[in-house]
Scaffold this motif. Structure first.
Motif, PDB file in Angstrom:
ATOM      1  N   LEU A 113       0.831  -1.390   0.093  1.00 18.18           N
ATOM      2  CA  LEU A 113       0.061  -0.074   0.038  1.00 18.18           C
ATOM      3  C   LEU A 113       0.738   1.215  -0.218  1.00 18.18           C
ATOM      4  CD1 LEU A 113      -2.613   1.574   0.459  1.00 18.18           C
ATOM      5  CD2 LEU A 113      -2.568   1.108   2.676  1.00 18.18           C
ATOM      6  N   ASP A 114       1.804   1.202   0.748  1.00 15.31           N
ATOM      7  CA  ASP A 114       2.911   2.582   1.022  1.00 15.31           C
ATOM      8  C   ASP A 114       3.373   2.848  -0.484  1.00 15.31           C
ATOM      9  OD1 ASP A 114       2.045   2.740   3.522  1.00 15.31           O
ATOM     10  OD2 ASP A 114       3.944   1.893   4.392  1.00 15.31           O
ATOM     11  N   ARG A 141       0.651   4.017  -2.974  1.00 16.83           N
ATOM     12  CA  ARG A 141       0.233   5.414  -2.605  1.00 16.83           C
ATOM     13  C   ARG A 141       1.389   6.626  -2.850  1.00 16.83           C
ATOM     14  NH1 ARG A 141      -0.882   4.990   3.116  1.00 16.83           N
ATOM     15  NH2 ARG A 141      -3.048   4.726   2.631  1.00 16.83           N
ATOM     16  N   SER A 142       2.569   6.146  -2.690  1.00 14.63           N
ATOM     17  CA  SER A 142       3.695   7.038  -3.029  1.00 14.63           C
ATOM     18  C   SER A 142       3.687   7.184  -4.554  1.00 14.63           C
ATOM     19  CB  SER A 142       5.048   6.529  -2.497  1.00 14.63           C
ATOM     20  OG  SER A 142       4.790   6.496  -0.864  1.00 14.63           O
ATOM     21  N   ALA A 156       1.280   7.244  -6.574  1.00 15.36           N
ATOM     22  CA  ALA A 156      -0.014   7.957  -6.888  1.00 15.36           C
ATOM     23  C   ALA A 156       0.361   9.343  -6.562  1.00 15.36           C
ATOM     24  CB  ALA A 156      -1.300   7.187  -6.412  1.00 15.36           C
ATOM     25  N   ASP A 157       0.956   9.674  -5.286  1.00 14.37           N
ATOM     26  CA  ASP A 157       1.362  10.904  -5.016  1.00 14.37           C
ATOM     27  C   ASP A 157       2.225  11.482  -5.854  1.00 14.37           C
ATOM     28  OD1 ASP A 157      -0.392  10.609  -2.799  1.00 14.37           O
ATOM     29  OD2 ASP A 157       1.411  10.251  -1.190  1.00 14.37           O
ATOM     30  N   GLN A 185      -6.191  -3.288   4.057  1.00 15.35           N
ATOM     31  CA  GLN A 185      -5.180  -2.824   3.225  1.00 15.35           C
ATOM     32  C   GLN A 185      -5.617  -3.150   1.770  1.00 15.35           C
ATOM     33  OE1 GLN A 185      -1.475  -2.663   3.501  1.00 15.35           O
ATOM     34  NE2 GLN A 185      -1.773  -1.585   5.163  1.00 15.35           N
ATOM     35  N   SER A 208      -7.643  -0.058   0.650  1.00 18.31           N
ATOM     36  CA  SER A 208      -7.007   1.207   0.576  1.00 18.31           C
ATOM     37  C   SER A 208      -5.964   1.096  -0.868  1.00 18.31           C
ATOM     38  CB  SER A 208      -5.979   1.448   1.891  1.00 18.31           C
ATOM     39  OG  SER A 208      -7.094   1.569   2.755  1.00 18.31           O
ATOM     40  N   LEU A 209      -5.294  -0.089  -1.117  1.00 15.61           N
ATOM     41  CA  LEU A 209      -4.479  -0.426  -2.082  1.00 15.61           C
ATOM     42  C   LEU A 209      -5.436  -0.311  -3.224  1.00 15.61           C
ATOM     43  CD1 LEU A 209      -1.905  -1.136  -3.361  1.00 15.61           C
ATOM     44  CD2 LEU A 209      -2.766  -3.850  -2.869  1.00 15.61           C
ATOM     45  N   GLU A 266      -5.753   3.521  -4.085  1.00 16.13           N
ATOM     46  CA  GLU A 266      -4.667   4.382  -4.409  1.00 16.13           C
ATOM     47  C   GLU A 266      -4.043   3.847  -5.884  1.00 16.13           C
ATOM     48  OE1 GLU A 266      -3.130   6.404  -2.857  1.00 16.13           O
ATOM     49  OE2 GLU A 266      -4.549   6.541  -1.010  1.00 16.13           O
ATOM     50  N   ARG A 286      -6.024   5.946  -8.258  1.00 18.77           N
ATOM     51  CA  ARG A 286      -5.542   7.098  -8.385  1.00 18.77           C
ATOM     52  C   ARG A 286      -4.150   7.050  -9.313  1.00 18.77           C
ATOM     53  NH1 ARG A 286      -2.907   8.823  -3.318  1.00 18.77           N
ATOM     54  NH2 ARG A 286      -2.428  10.645  -4.534  1.00 18.77           N
TER      55      ARG A 286
END
Length: 261
Positions: free
Chosen positions: A75-76, A79-80, A82-83, A126, A129-130, A133, A136
């Protein structure tokens, strides 16, 4: 009923497409012709996750995954990425992206060892949320070229196929190995893989879990170019720059129309 993390991508393509369409109606990024002040700009952007780096040079943003040697995703990481894509979308100095990674593998799939230590509740949370993300990440409006130096397996293949184009080394290996794990194909592969290589070839990869080498991937249309490992980043950068120097409004409009058909 299957756990959510196993069901993650069954409806992924529908949500990803809907998200892109929703984003298409928003504000456009800055447009205009390339200027020396932008094309000569070189800088590194600080990310909250040290395992993801972003460097912008000559209109191309390089997003590098730093989890060698296998670059397992979680997930991290998603997300990173996507950010990073969100930030690049709003930056007029970057008009194309190269997605690459350190280590021997591009991305060898999900971080299963970590999952084995989680309880069922954390797995469910997880997974949801994954999923969001990843949507995204697919929603990004800047064209992406993936530089694939090694294994792109399972969700790692899905990550490679989230890019518009792929440049691979002869050492690259592509595999949708979910059938060997008793899982449904993930990361939107039931949508992106047939779109890239046709239904029959996609079903062959998904039903057998076989590994496809770089040259075979080129013949199938899974990658657009095969380059020697030592030239891989350079060739991916060259393709990204060829895209980046085009008219920005045209690039966004063409990409949106192709991804929404």
């Amino acid at each position: 009923m299957q756990p959510a993390w196993q069901m993650l991508d069954i409806n992924f393509s529908f949500a990803a497409t809907a998200a892109r369409r929703a984003g298409a109606g928003g504000e456009s990024r800055e447009t205009g012709v390339s200027s020396p002040s932008l094309s000569n700009l070189c800088r590194e952007t600080t990310m909250s996750n040290p395992e993801i780096s972003v460097t912008i040079d000559d209109l191309v943003a390089t997003v590098e995954i730093r989890r060698p040697p296998h670059n397992f995703f979680d997930l991290d990481m998603i997300r990173s990425i996507a950010d990073a894509y969100d930030s690049i979308d709003s930056d007029p100095a970057a008009r194309a992206i190269v997605l690459c990674s350190q280590g021997t593998a591009f991305c060898a799939g999900a971080n299963f060892p970590a999952r084995e230590q989680w309880g069922s509740e954390k797995l469910e949370n997880q997974a949801g949320s994954l999923y969001m993300e990843a949507v995204r990440m697919f929603r990004a409006r800047t064209p992406v070229v993936a530089a694939v130096q090694g294994a792109a397996v399972g969700g790692g293949l899905g990550l490679a196929l989230s890019a518009d184009f792929r440049v691979a080394a002869p050492e690259a290996r592509f595999s949708a190995n979910f059938v060997r794990l008793g899982l449904h194909p993930g990361f939107g592969l039931t949508h992106t893989l047939p779109r890239a290589i046709g239904r029959s070839n996609a079903e062959l990869m998904m039903l057998t879990g076989r590994r496809v080498k770089g040259d075979e991937a080129l013949a199938m249309g899974l990658v657009q170019e095969v380059a020697p490992l030592e030239q891989l980043r350079e060739r991916a950068q060259a393709l990204a720059h060829e895209i980046a120097i085009g008219a920005p409004l045209s690039i966004v409009a063409i990409r949106d129309s192709q991804r929404h058909d």
